[in-house]
Design a protein around this motif. Structure first.
Motif, PDB file in Angstrom:
ATOM      1  N   ARG A 145      -5.778   2.984   3.764  1.00  0.00           N
ATOM      2  CA  ARG A 145      -4.949   1.753   4.035  1.00  0.00           C
ATOM      3  C   ARG A 145      -3.472   2.261   3.938  1.00  0.00           C
ATOM      4  O   ARG A 145      -2.562   1.215   4.448  1.00  0.00           O
ATOM      5  N   GLN A 146      -2.985   3.361   3.472  1.00  0.00           N
ATOM      6  CA  GLN A 146      -1.339   3.885   3.495  1.00  0.00           C
ATOM      7  C   GLN A 146      -1.169   4.159   4.899  1.00  0.00           C
ATOM      8  O   GLN A 146      -1.887   4.701   5.500  1.00  0.00           O
ATOM      9  N   TYR A 187      -7.493   9.442  -3.172  1.00  0.00           N
ATOM     10  CA  TYR A 187      -7.522   8.183  -3.759  1.00  0.00           C
ATOM     11  C   TYR A 187      -7.653   8.516  -5.391  1.00  0.00           C
ATOM     12  O   TYR A 187      -6.995   7.829  -6.142  1.00  0.00           O
ATOM     13  N   ARG A 211       3.378   7.260  -2.342  1.00  0.00           N
ATOM     14  CA  ARG A 211       2.227   7.019  -3.156  1.00  0.00           C
ATOM     15  C   ARG A 211       1.761   8.519  -3.508  1.00  0.00           C
ATOM     16  O   ARG A 211       1.198   8.757  -4.508  1.00  0.00           O
ATOM     17  N   GLU A 238       0.855  -1.088  -0.085  1.00  0.00           N
ATOM     18  CA  GLU A 238       0.176   0.109   0.105  1.00  0.00           C
ATOM     19  C   GLU A 238       0.901   1.318  -0.284  1.00  0.00           C
ATOM     20  O   GLU A 238       0.394   2.218  -0.492  1.00  0.00           O
TER      21      GLU A 238
END
Length: 532
Positions: free
Chosen positions: A339-340, A437, A376, A307
């Motif tokens: 989730r990260q 997201y 991310r 993730e």
């Protein structure tokens, strides 16, 4: 020579043991520089004085990049700064000014008025400039000998007194790009028809209304910077005895620079704009190949799994704890639902309701983090330094601008397609979570920023080598007056041929008037003859 040789070791390997093409180009470029320097007579090294009395901590990152480049070439550099050095560097002497931290003047950036902080900082900068100019640390420098002076263009006009007294060429160093109110210091013509001011969020091409607003905004801003601020600085400096009587007016001194070094990447500017030879682009000079993260942080990042993690920082100009409680709760709630893992730059060691997937840090190695393969998303305030670092390391961003040029920077990022912008007034849990997201799941954004990263790195010379060459050029050629722009000798109406076009319009009107008169006379005469 030792400094240059050590810089060769900063090339970071890519996957496995193979370096990327860009990194190898950088490596061999530095090898070439080292070989060339081996033929340089050490007696040709010069003494440079870099005056950066009014600056933020982020500005010093850029200034340090310039300073280190000059020092690595064997020159002796004295940097005047409000901030103590993190480490000693060969050939660099830092003169640290007391009680000159510009951040002491920063108001709460979340007070509601996004234009108030810049004006408050502007007012504080006048006090810092004059107070530090009078300090023993600065006055003692007038007793030394230097070959060239570098001066920040950020509200430091009173330091033109030092330039005048040292009688050496000087170079402006802008921590920003060449914004319109400062274009005169480089002798560059400005075109508000296609180059929007940083405070506006206009897309190119601009509509008539936008061009009108942009033009009027530039006229007002230029008038304030060139005349009001210039006259106030000149009068105040002379009244306090800090500017000699024989010194030309500040507004005239500003136009005598030999070079302007910009914190901008020329081949990434959009739309492109014309520049005179005396403008050097050094954007990204502070950007470096990443190093390994500290062990405990590296372990925390590695444990994020597939993730990955998100990095959130509001930079150095904004105090994180000034964040209104309603926004802090939104951040905590959204970060805790992801989730990260989230790495959050915060000015305290703890937070009562901190989610288990969130880690705080007072200081974090931003560039090393931005290049990490498990990152991310970078959530940023949108300062220019952070924007350049994100580009260099190929990281998509979510901008949450607070004030000043941050808004324009992030709107430009959104227009270019490698990030999104959220205003604090639009800030709610659903919008924040959805935007996060959307960016992380957008492969196109990642592709855009990585292409921009490749363009930023694809240069014939690195920004450091470019700066080193041109500053040496100015010293060798005693200010290089042959590079001086003809714009300096022209008034605005001459530069843009306003007087010429007014004359043409007047002549056209006169010819039209005379033609109408002649035709009218002929017509009346014809009618008269016809009646007879």
């Amino acid at each position: 020579m030792l400094v240059v040789w050590r810089s060769l070791g900063t090339v970071r390997a890519g996957e496995g043991s193979n370096a990327t093409v860009t990194e190898m180009q950088s490596f061999w470029s530095r090898v070439l520089v080292l070989v060339l320097l081996s033929f340089v007579d050490p007696s040709h090294a010069y003494r440079a004085l870099f005056l950066a009395p009014v600056a933020s901590k982020s500005h010093k990152n850029f200034f340090s990049g310039v300073t280190q480049a000059l020092a690595a070439a064997g020159n002796q550099v004295t940097l005047v700064t409000p901030y103590a050095p993190k480490r000693e560097t060969p050939n660099i002497r830092e003169v640290v000014l007391r009680d000159a931290d510009l951040h002491d003047y920063f108001p709460n950036a979340f007070s509601g008025n996004i234009m108030a902080p810049p004006f408050i900082v502007m007012k504080g900068s006048f006090d810092v400039c004059l107070r530090t100019l009078a300090s023993p640390e600065v006055q003692d420098l007038l007793k030394e000998e230097f070959d060239v002076v570098l001066l920040t263009s950020f509200f430091s006009d009173c330091y033109l007194s030092v330039v005048h007294q040292l009688k050496v060429p000087f170079i402006y160093v802008s921590p920003l790009g060449l914004v319109a109110p400062q274009a005169d210091i480089a002798g560059c013509p400005t075109f508000p028809s296609f180059s929007p001011a940083p405070v506006f969020t206009f897309d190119h091409p601009m509509s008539f209304t936008q061009r009108l607003a942009n033009t009027l905004g530039e006229v007002v801003a230029s008038g304030v910077f060139r005349y009001l601020i210039g006259y106030v600085n000149d009068w105040t400096c002379r009244s306090r005895g800090l500017c000699p009587d024989d010194m030309p007016h500040v507004n005239d001194m500003r136009l005598n620079s030999s070079l302007v070094i910009l914190n901008s990447v020329k081949n990434l500017e959009s739309p492109v704009r014309p520049y005179v030879p005396g403008v050097i682009h050094a954007g990204g000079i502070h950007c470096k190949p990443a190093k390994a993260l500290p062990q405990d942080l590296a372990q925390w990042v590695d444990e994020s799994g597939e993730e990955g993690f998100i990095f959130f920082s509001l930079g150095s100009a904004v105090k994180p704890s000034d964040l209104p409680e309603k926004y802090r709760k939104i951040l905590v709630s959204v970060f805790g639902s992801l989730r990260q893992r989230v790495l959050w730059k915060w000015d305290d060691d703890s937070m009562a309701d901190l989610p288990s997937n969130v880690r705080l840090g007072k200081w974090l190695p931003q560039q090393d983090i931005l290049s990490h393969p498990k990152l991310r998303l970078f959530i940023t305030h949108g300062g220019l330094l952070s924007t350049l670092e994100s580009t260099y390391h190929g990281t998509p961003v979510l901008g949450v601008p607070v004030f000043g040029d941050q808004i324009g920077n992030m709107m430009e990022v959104q227009r270019q397609g490698w990030g999104r912008t959220l205003r604090w007034g639009e800030f709610d849990e659903d919008a924040f979570r959805k935007t996060i997201y959307d960016i992380m799941g957008n492969e196109k954004m990642l592709d855009v920023v990585q292409k921009r990263s490749a363009v930023m790195r694809d240069l014939p010379l690195s920004p450091a080598d470019e700066v080193t060459y041109w500053v040496s050029y100015i010293v060798r050629h005693k200010g290089a007056p042959h590079l001086r722009s003809p714009v300096f000798a022209l008034r605005w109406y001459q530069l843009y041929n306003v007087d010429v076009w007014l004359a043409v319009a007047a002549a056209a009107c006169l010819i039209t008037y005379l033609t109408v008169c002649v035709c009218s006379y002929c017509f009346r005469s014809f009618k008269k003859v016809k009646k007879e």
